[in-house]
Scaffold this motif. Sequence first.
Motif, short mmCIF file in Angstrom:
data_model
loop_
_atom_site.label_atom_id
_atom_site.label_comp_id
_atom_site.label_asym_id
_atom_site.label_seq_id
_atom_site.Cartn_x
_atom_site.Cartn_y
_atom_site.Cartn_z
N LYS A 151 2.27 4.24 -0.10
CA LYS A 151 0.92 4.24 -0.67
C LYS A 151 0.99 3.97 -2.17
O LYS A 151 1.90 4.42 -2.85
CB LYS A 151 0.24 5.60 -0.44
N VAL A 152 0.00 3.24 -2.68
CA VAL A 152 -0.03 2.90 -4.10
C VAL A 152 -0.05 4.15 -4.98
O VAL A 152 0.63 4.20 -6.01
CB VAL A 152 -1.22 1.97 -4.43
N ILE A 176 3.90 -2.38 -7.98
CA ILE A 176 2.48 -2.02 -7.95
C ILE A 176 1.62 -3.24 -8.27
O ILE A 176 0.63 -3.51 -7.58
CB ILE A 176 2.20 -0.87 -8.95
N ARG A 222 1.38 -5.53 -5.34
CA ARG A 222 0.45 -5.08 -4.29
C ARG A 222 -0.96 -5.59 -4.57
O ARG A 222 -1.65 -6.09 -3.68
CB ARG A 222 0.41 -3.56 -4.22
N TYR A 223 -1.37 -5.44 -5.83
CA TYR A 223 -2.73 -5.86 -6.18
C TYR A 223 -2.88 -7.38 -6.21
O TYR A 223 -3.90 -7.92 -5.79
CB TYR A 223 -3.14 -5.24 -7.52
N GLY A 283 -4.92 3.69 -9.08
CA GLY A 283 -4.94 3.07 -7.75
C GLY A 283 -6.35 2.79 -7.29
O GLY A 283 -6.68 1.70 -6.83
N ASN A 308 -8.50 -0.90 -7.48
CA ASN A 308 -9.07 -1.33 -6.20
C ASN A 308 -10.59 -1.49 -6.32
O ASN A 308 -11.18 -2.38 -5.71
CB ASN A 308 -8.73 -0.32 -5.10
#
Length: 266
Positions: free
Chosen positions: A23-24, A48, A51-52, A82, A86
């Motif tokens: 998980k982030v 990280i 991921r984005y 996070g 998002n």
Amino acid sequence: HADKERRYVVPSAPGKRNSKDTKVTDMLYACYDLVEKDEDFRVMLMKIKDRYDTIINGLNLKLSLEEEFKNKAGVDYAASRGEYLNGIIMANYLGYEFVDAAEVIFFDEDGNFMPEKTDKVLSERLAKIERAVIPGFYGAKEDGTIKTFSRGGSDITGSIVAAGVKADLYENFTDVDGIFAAHPGVVHEPHSIPELTYKEMRELAYAGFSVLHDEALLPAYRGKIPLVIKNTNNPSHPGTRIILEHKGATVPVVGIASDDKFVSIN
């Protein structure tokens, strides 16, 4: 977009894409820990960012978060990014206005949530905005320092926002078809519960039902707002509706929960 009544969206941080994923929020805590120990954190930070970037590219957005990765101040601040990042992506994708939760969700200097001030500021702010994205999990102390709820706190933010705008319905999208009558890992194929009262849900949450953060029930309950738990990956499923009281006949046993070292006698 399929439902024009969905005006306010509260995203959490990106979770696991598969069983081996991280998980982030866990990655952010780990990254901050490396910074605190004065160890090299650049590899973790790049993971990280990747991921984005994967999400941004997957949605074909012209958006850069490069500037956001230059800030770092405090463990709660780091953990909250996070949801914050998002939220920026989701607002950009949906065409909604982005509202930073630090500007509308408040904690006192001891870190206690301030419901009255939050409700006043939040409701006044959102009354002027037709559609908005408000990231979950965090707010700010009165001096501006970022403060997070306990883990899973995006559920709480969603409930606070629903109460603040006096919503007709609070939809909580998770990764299961509502709430099951027993733990699927213990009981084979338990049925999903179509309807629960807030009191029943609270009892199950205390005893180990982890679908919804137990603190998320209070703002929606006080606002007399029905809550429905739905599956992000199966949105056509009706899910489980949580209401103030049952209107018709009910089953005698709603659900069965268990937790270590926990006993409830009624």
